[in-house]
Design a protein around this motif. Structure first.
Motif, PDB file in Angstrom:
ATOM      1  N   LEU A 183       0.733  -1.056  -0.019  1.00  0.00           N
ATOM      2  CA  LEU A 183      -0.187   0.253   0.046  1.00  0.00           C
ATOM      3  C   LEU A 183       0.874   1.068  -0.029  1.00  0.00           C
ATOM      4  N   ALA A 184       0.445   2.308  -0.732  1.00  0.00           N
ATOM      5  CA  ALA A 184       0.938   3.563  -0.704  1.00  0.00           C
ATOM      6  C   ALA A 184      -0.054   4.561  -0.847  1.00  0.00           C
ATOM      7  N   GLU A 185      -0.099   5.412   0.418  1.00  0.00           N
ATOM      8  CA  GLU A 185      -1.030   6.529   0.278  1.00  0.00           C
ATOM      9  C   GLU A 185      -2.525   6.212   0.203  1.00  0.00           C
ATOM     10  N   GLY A 186      -2.883   4.930   0.652  1.00  0.00           N
ATOM     11  CA  GLY A 186      -4.190   4.415   0.578  1.00  0.00           C
ATOM     12  C   GLY A 186      -4.531   3.535  -0.913  1.00  0.00           C
ATOM     13  N   ARG A 187      -3.513   3.449  -1.680  1.00  0.00           N
ATOM     14  CA  ARG A 187      -3.880   2.827  -2.861  1.00  0.00           C
ATOM     15  C   ARG A 187      -2.847   1.651  -2.883  1.00  0.00           C
ATOM     16  N   VAL A 188      -3.384   0.315  -3.723  1.00  0.00           N
ATOM     17  CA  VAL A 188      -2.372  -0.502  -3.922  1.00  0.00           C
ATOM     18  C   VAL A 188      -1.545  -0.312  -4.910  1.00  0.00           C
ATOM     19  N   LEU A 189      -0.322  -0.723  -4.592  1.00  0.00           N
ATOM     20  CA  LEU A 189       0.918  -0.249  -5.305  1.00  0.00           C
ATOM     21  C   LEU A 189       1.298  -1.374  -6.061  1.00  0.00           C
ATOM     22  N   ALA A 190       1.172  -2.613  -5.420  1.00  0.00           N
ATOM     23  CA  ALA A 190       1.635  -3.586  -6.098  1.00  0.00           C
ATOM     24  C   ALA A 190       1.212  -4.960  -5.304  1.00  0.00           C
ATOM     25  N   CYS A 191       0.839  -6.222  -5.920  1.00  0.00           N
ATOM     26  CA  CYS A 191       0.566  -7.349  -5.118  1.00  0.00           C
ATOM     27  C   CYS A 191       0.883  -8.390  -5.827  1.00  0.00           C
ATOM     28  N   GLY A 192       1.620  -9.459  -5.347  1.00  0.00           N
ATOM     29  CA  GLY A 192       2.227 -10.441  -6.204  1.00  0.00           C
ATOM     30  C   GLY A 192       3.366 -11.226  -4.958  1.00  0.00           C
ATOM     31  N   ALA A 193       3.984 -12.319  -5.693  1.00  0.00           N
ATOM     32  CA  ALA A 193       4.901 -13.097  -4.951  1.00  0.00           C
ATOM     33  C   ALA A 193       6.147 -11.872  -4.560  1.00  0.00           C
ATOM     34  N   PRO A 194       6.790 -12.570  -3.387  1.00  0.00           N
ATOM     35  CA  PRO A 194       7.786 -11.352  -2.996  1.00  0.00           C
ATOM     36  C   PRO A 194       8.881 -10.988  -3.886  1.00  0.00           C
ATOM     37  N   ARG A 195       9.329 -12.064  -4.711  1.00  0.00           N
ATOM     38  CA  ARG A 195      10.319 -11.556  -5.653  1.00  0.00           C
ATOM     39  C   ARG A 195       9.858 -10.840  -6.657  1.00  0.00           C
ATOM     40  N   GLU A 196       8.343 -10.657  -7.027  1.00  0.00           N
ATOM     41  CA  GLU A 196       8.015  -9.743  -8.120  1.00  0.00           C
ATOM     42  C   GLU A 196       7.484  -8.372  -7.542  1.00  0.00           C
ATOM     43  N   VAL A 197       7.561  -8.333  -6.383  1.00  0.00           N
ATOM     44  CA  VAL A 197       6.980  -7.106  -5.890  1.00  0.00           C
ATOM     45  C   VAL A 197       8.181  -6.226  -5.231  1.00  0.00           C
ATOM     46  N   LEU A 198       9.060  -7.155  -4.363  1.00  0.00           N
ATOM     47  CA  LEU A 198      10.081  -6.359  -3.723  1.00  0.00           C
ATOM     48  C   LEU A 198      11.232  -5.899  -4.593  1.00  0.00           C
ATOM     49  N   THR A 199      11.154  -5.102  -5.412  1.00  0.00           N
ATOM     50  CA  THR A 199      12.181  -4.518  -6.460  1.00  0.00           C
ATOM     51  C   THR A 199      12.687  -3.084  -5.819  1.00  0.00           C
ATOM     52  N   ARG A 200      13.824  -2.877  -6.630  1.00  0.00           N
ATOM     53  CA  ARG A 200      14.381  -1.537  -6.192  1.00  0.00           C
ATOM     54  C   ARG A 200      13.366  -0.370  -6.628  1.00  0.00           C
ATOM     55  N   GLU A 201      12.813  -0.560  -7.794  1.00  0.00           N
ATOM     56  CA  GLU A 201      12.000   0.633  -8.198  1.00  0.00           C
ATOM     57  C   GLU A 201      10.710   0.769  -7.116  1.00  0.00           C
ATOM     58  N   LEU A 202       9.954  -0.498  -6.773  1.00  0.00           N
ATOM     59  CA  LEU A 202       8.955  -0.253  -6.034  1.00  0.00           C
ATOM     60  C   LEU A 202       9.420   0.017  -4.544  1.00  0.00           C
ATOM     61  N   LEU A 203      10.580  -0.306  -3.954  1.00  0.00           N
ATOM     62  CA  LEU A 203      10.714   0.226  -2.900  1.00  0.00           C
ATOM     63  C   LEU A 203      11.009   1.919  -2.888  1.00  0.00           C
ATOM     64  N   ALA A 204      11.634   2.386  -3.920  1.00  0.00           N
ATOM     65  CA  ALA A 204      11.686   3.718  -4.041  1.00  0.00           C
ATOM     66  C   ALA A 204      10.575   4.577  -4.234  1.00  0.00           C
ATOM     67  N   GLU A 205       9.426   3.866  -4.940  1.00  0.00           N
ATOM     68  CA  GLU A 205       8.129   4.511  -5.063  1.00  0.00           C
ATOM     69  C   GLU A 205       7.498   4.416  -3.726  1.00  0.00           C
ATOM     70  N   GLY A 206       7.374   3.060  -3.137  1.00  0.00           N
ATOM     71  CA  GLY A 206       6.547   3.133  -1.966  1.00  0.00           C
ATOM     72  C   GLY A 206       7.065   3.234  -0.631  1.00  0.00           C
ATOM     73  N   PHE A 207       8.283   3.414  -0.523  1.00  0.00           N
ATOM     74  CA  PHE A 207       9.243   3.528   0.681  1.00  0.00           C
ATOM     75  C   PHE A 207       9.815   4.716   0.640  1.00  0.00           C
ATOM     76  N   ALA A 208      10.084   5.358  -0.222  1.00  0.00           N
ATOM     77  CA  ALA A 208      11.061   6.439  -0.468  1.00  0.00           C
ATOM     78  C   ALA A 208      12.409   5.986  -0.021  1.00  0.00           C
ATOM     79  N   VAL A 209      12.912   4.831  -0.469  1.00  0.00           N
ATOM     80  CA  VAL A 209      14.296   4.543  -0.147  1.00  0.00           C
ATOM     81  C   VAL A 209      15.092   4.091  -1.482  1.00  0.00           C
ATOM     82  N   ASP A 210      16.273   4.348  -1.339  1.00  0.00           N
ATOM     83  CA  ASP A 210      17.145   3.690  -2.385  1.00  0.00           C
ATOM     84  C   ASP A 210      17.757   2.407  -1.756  1.00  0.00           C
ATOM     85  N   ALA A 211      17.279   1.142  -2.470  1.00  0.00           N
ATOM     86  CA  ALA A 211      17.502   0.163  -1.750  1.00  0.00           C
ATOM     87  C   ALA A 211      18.291  -0.709  -2.741  1.00  0.00           C
TER      88      ALA A 211
END
Length: 263
Positions: free
Chosen positions: A211-239
């Motif tokens: 979830l990001a600001e009340g909306r679904v940003l992504a939903c799927g298997a961990p390896r599909e969802v937890l990407t560098r791009e998504l973490l930057a968008e959803g958690f504001a981190v460069d990971a």
């Protein structure tokens, strides 16, 4: 197979503020779903909305193919249980009596004959048999969290929702709790857990909803969802995200400063 939970287009408003916006999800019997997101993304509100504890401005929830709006609170309590993050108890009550409250939805039904056995099993599975006669007000945060988990287990529902259940636990009890929840999934229960630790979420969940600001940003298997791009968008981190011996390892290089309202 009938879904344990099906939510479509959920919208929750508080005054002029939109807390959840067009959130949809499904949860199958036996499935393990982790809900993650930055502070204020709407995770706790989503769990409450799934059980009718939040007023929906729009959308629908179905529990085991039945419209939530058509179910009584007692029928909902026989179908699903929620363990909240804030488990503070002020009343003088023993752990055993707290766990016994989980059997309330079954009073007067044939299932009530199993009350004593279900309570004993719940205390054992939550690893708090030794605490059964303690006043809950004397428990540590982690012990109290496990007592509420035992209450939920005693309720014996096919659907379990938990809001950051590992927050007050040490590492050993965090792993034990998630292992227990995996066992419950293996027994056919649908389990949805809000988790703060992404590594724990990746290890435990079959699917992750972000979830990001009340909306679904992504939903799927961990390896599909937890990407560098998504973490930057959803958690504001460069990971940096790596696969180390079959497990995801997330290393944060730096975080941007952001401000979000708690939800």
């Amino acid at each position: 197979m009938t879904s344990a939970i099906e939510a479509r287009g959920l919208r929750v408003e508080r005054g002029a503020r939109v807390v959840l916006d067009d959130v949809s999800l499904t949860l199958a019997p036996g499935e393990r779903l982790a809900v993650v997101g930055a502070n204020g993304s709407g995770k706790s509100t989503l769990l409450r909305a799934l059980l009718g504890l939040e007023r929906l401005a729009r959308g629908e929830v179905r529990l085991r193919a039945r419209a939530l709006a058509s179910l009584s609170r007692l029928e909902i309590a026989r179908t699903a249980t929620l363990v909240l993050q804030d488990t503070h108890v002020e009343a003088p009550i023993t752990v055993r009596d707290l766990v016994t409250l989980g059997r309330h939805p079954h009073r007067g039904r044939p299932e009530a004959r199993h009350d004593a056995a279900r309570i004993r099993e719940a205390l054992a599975r939550a690893d708090i048999v030794s605490l059964a006669d303690r006043d809950v007000r004397t428990l540590s945060g982690g012990e109290l969290q496990r007592a509420h988990l035992a209450r939920a287990l005693a309720q014996d529902c096919p659907i379990l929702l938990l809001d950051e259940p590992t927050a007050s636990l040490d590492l050993g009890h965090q792993i034990a709790l998630l292992d227990l929840l995996a066992e419950l999934g293996g027994e056919g229960r649908a389990v949805c857990v809000v988790l703060h630790d992404l590594a724990l979420a990746a290890r435990w969940a079959e699917r992750i909803l972000v979830l990001a600001e009340g909306r679904v940003l992504a939903c799927g298997a961990p390896r599909e969802v937890l990407t560098r791009e998504l973490l930057a968008e959803g958690f504001a981190v460069d990971a940096r995200v790596r696969d180390v011996e079959g497990e995801l390892v997330i290393t944060s290089a730096h975080a941007r400063s952001t401000t979000r309202e708690a939800r």
